[in-house]
Motif scaffolding. Structure first.
Motif, short mmCIF file in Angstrom:
data_model
loop_
_atom_site.label_atom_id
_atom_site.label_comp_id
_atom_site.label_asym_id
_atom_site.label_seq_id
_atom_site.Cartn_x
_atom_site.Cartn_y
_atom_site.Cartn_z
N LEU A 140 0.82 -1.21 0.00
CA LEU A 140 0.00 0.00 0.00
C LEU A 140 0.85 1.27 0.00
N THR A 141 2.12 1.13 0.42
CA THR A 141 3.09 2.22 0.36
C THR A 141 4.28 1.74 -0.46
N PRO A 142 4.65 2.42 -1.53
CA PRO A 142 5.76 1.94 -2.38
C PRO A 142 7.11 2.06 -1.67
N LEU A 143 8.00 1.11 -1.93
CA LEU A 143 9.36 1.15 -1.41
C LEU A 143 10.20 2.14 -2.22
N SER A 144 11.06 2.88 -1.53
CA SER A 144 12.07 3.69 -2.21
C SER A 144 13.26 2.81 -2.58
N ASP A 145 13.48 1.78 -1.75
CA ASP A 145 14.57 0.83 -1.98
C ASP A 145 14.27 -0.40 -1.14
N GLY A 146 15.05 -1.48 -1.33
CA GLY A 146 14.86 -2.69 -0.54
C GLY A 146 14.12 -3.76 -1.29
N GLN A 147 13.73 -4.80 -0.55
CA GLN A 147 13.01 -5.91 -1.15
C GLN A 147 12.22 -6.66 -0.09
N ILE A 148 11.24 -7.43 -0.55
CA ILE A 148 10.41 -8.24 0.34
C ILE A 148 10.35 -9.64 -0.23
N THR A 149 10.74 -10.63 0.57
CA THR A 149 10.70 -12.02 0.14
C THR A 149 9.81 -12.81 1.10
N LEU A 150 8.88 -13.57 0.54
CA LEU A 150 7.98 -14.38 1.34
C LEU A 150 8.03 -15.82 0.84
N ASP A 151 8.42 -16.73 1.73
CA ASP A 151 8.59 -18.14 1.36
C ASP A 151 9.49 -18.30 0.14
N GLY A 152 10.55 -17.48 0.09
CA GLY A 152 11.54 -17.57 -0.97
C GLY A 152 11.18 -16.88 -2.26
N LEU A 153 9.99 -16.28 -2.34
CA LEU A 153 9.55 -15.63 -3.58
C LEU A 153 9.52 -14.12 -3.39
N PRO A 154 9.97 -13.35 -4.40
CA PRO A 154 9.96 -11.88 -4.28
C PRO A 154 8.53 -11.35 -4.27
N LEU A 155 8.27 -10.48 -3.32
CA LEU A 155 6.92 -9.95 -3.14
C LEU A 155 6.83 -8.49 -3.58
N HIS A 156 7.97 -7.78 -3.53
CA HIS A 156 7.95 -6.33 -3.71
C HIS A 156 7.53 -5.92 -5.12
N ALA A 157 7.67 -6.82 -6.09
CA ALA A 157 7.29 -6.47 -7.47
C ALA A 157 5.81 -6.72 -7.74
N GLN A 158 5.11 -7.34 -6.78
CA GLN A 158 3.70 -7.67 -6.98
C GLN A 158 2.81 -6.54 -6.51
N ALA A 159 1.68 -6.37 -7.17
CA ALA A 159 0.68 -5.40 -6.72
C ALA A 159 0.07 -5.88 -5.41
N ALA A 160 -0.50 -4.96 -4.66
CA ALA A 160 -1.04 -5.28 -3.34
C ALA A 160 -2.05 -6.42 -3.40
N GLU A 161 -2.94 -6.38 -4.41
CA GLU A 161 -4.00 -7.39 -4.47
C GLU A 161 -3.49 -8.77 -4.88
N GLU A 162 -2.26 -8.84 -5.37
CA GLU A 162 -1.69 -10.13 -5.78
C GLU A 162 -0.88 -10.79 -4.68
N ARG A 163 -0.61 -10.07 -3.61
CA ARG A 163 0.25 -10.61 -2.55
C ARG A 163 -0.54 -11.55 -1.65
N PRO A 164 0.06 -12.69 -1.25
CA PRO A 164 -0.63 -13.64 -0.38
C PRO A 164 -0.63 -13.16 1.07
N ILE A 165 -1.33 -12.05 1.28
CA ILE A 165 -1.30 -11.35 2.56
C ILE A 165 -2.73 -11.13 3.05
N GLY A 166 -2.93 -11.29 4.35
CA GLY A 166 -4.17 -10.90 5.00
C GLY A 166 -3.87 -9.74 5.93
N MET A 167 -4.77 -8.76 5.96
CA MET A 167 -4.50 -7.58 6.79
C MET A 167 -5.72 -7.22 7.63
N VAL A 168 -5.47 -6.94 8.91
CA VAL A 168 -6.50 -6.44 9.81
C VAL A 168 -6.15 -4.99 10.13
N PHE A 169 -7.01 -4.07 9.69
CA PHE A 169 -6.76 -2.64 9.91
C PHE A 169 -7.22 -2.23 11.30
#
Length: 345
Positions: free
Chosen positions: A50-79
């Motif tokens: 929901l907030t773009p990275l200026s730099d860095g990376q996100i890896t989940l279960d060995g797969l890059p997550l930072h290049a995926q759109a928010a709706e494509e990420r295997p993430i659940g969120m409680v606001f």
């Protein structure tokens, strides 16, 4: 780490910069703790996309997550305020995620019904959000986040909207649900009790950087910044150790530990004893102080002391009356060496 979360999050704005690395193993709950404006929610939103990275990376279960759109990420969120759809029932709120991921209406509703039963709300399936209590809405939001079978669960101040009584009950329930979740969980909170009860590991953020991390007991026992010390209720100082003695400013403190060089020194406010006149004998740690303020603190009274060190003392209301304490008064303060702990800085 192949499984679970590994991330370096860099978000740069004109007046703020976040730069942290964090990881969370499958089944582990990591709490991001820090004062307002520290960068906790920015980190969570960056993980969610929901907030773009200026730099860095996100890896989940060995797969890059930072290049995926928010709706494509295997993430659940409680606001924090849950953001339930007001026009949908509890069942349809939970079924919304599976439907967006391609499940049939019947399949999505079966998933939703099972999750509502799991969080103890099977009898509230037909209720709209306005008909739910705060605790029930929080559990529906959790069920909705879990309905998409996420590998990463993000919780943004999940108990902040609840009153004190409901918070106690829901915190206990949430702990059980998180224990059953086999993915990684990142929890953002400013409440130390939520963090201590819910998390396996704490990451303390101040001004966009990590200042301390470790297990709850370790962080509580050995705070490394004033913010963490206040959070866990300790007086904290930095000094120079020579054996069992530590020089803090102009004061020499005796400590339990035998150390050399730069150290932190900590003791609880409840360990501070106050006297109107210099006490008989020779308490190991004794100093003359001025009372800066007096306030209620739970069942006790917290006295703010200024002198060679600033300190909090927690005493009973009866002791305040017996000592006839008032702001501006000069008083003697002491702490036993056995209550005074040092650890390397």
């Amino acid at each position: 780490m192949t499984d679970g979360l590994w991330a370096r999050l860099v978000v740069t704005r004109p007046a703020f910069a976040l730069d942290i690395a964090l990881e969370a193993a499958p089944g582990e709950v990591v709490a991001l703790l820090g004062p307002n404006g520290a960068g906790k929610t920015t980190a969570l939103r960056a993980l969610a996309g929901l907030t773009p990275l200026s730099d860095g990376q996100i890896t989940l279960d060995g797969l890059p997550l930072h290049a995926q759109a928010a709706e494509e990420r295997p993430i659940g969120m409680v606001f924090q305020d849950y953001l339930l759809f007001p026009h949908l029932t509890a069942l349809d709120n939970v079924a919304f995620g599976p439907r967006c991921h391609g499940a049939s209406k019947a399949e999505a509703r079966r998933t939703a019904a099972a999750l509502l039963e799991r969080v103890g709300l099977a009898d509230r399936a037909a209720a709209k959000p306005r008909q739910l209590s705060g605790g029930q809405a929080q559990r529906v939001a959790l069920a909705r986040a879990l309905a998409v079978h996420p590998r990463l669960l993000l919780l943004d101040e999940p108990l902040a909207a609840l009153d004190a009584h409901t918070r106690l009950e829901v915190r206990s329930q949430l702990r059980r649900h998180l224990a059953d979740f086999d993915g990684a969980t990142v929890l953002v909170t400013h409440d130390p009790l939520d963090a201590m009860v819910l998390a396996d590991r704490l990451i303390v953020i101040e001004n966009g950087a990590i200042v301390q991390q470790g297990g709850p007991a370790e962080v509580a026992r050995q705070p490394r910044t004033d913010y963490v010390a206040r959070l866990v209720g300790l007086n904290l100082y930095q000094g120079l150790a020579d054996g069992h003695r530590v020089k803090v400013g102009d004061l020499l403190l005796s400590t339990t530990e035998h150390l050399q060089g730069p150290v932190f020194v900590a003791f609880p406010p409840a360990a501070v004893a106050l006297y109107r006149t210099r006490p008989d004998g020779s308490p190991r740690n004794l100093w003359h102080a001025t009372i800066e303020g007096i306030e209620r603190h739970g069942d006790n009274v917290r006295v703010h002391l200024d002198g060679p060190i600033t300190a909090f003392a927690d005493i009973t209301p009866a002791a305040v009356a017996d000592l006839d304490l008032t702001p501006g008064q000069r008083i003697w303060a002491s702490v036993k060496a056995t209550e005074t702990h040092a650890y390397p800085a």
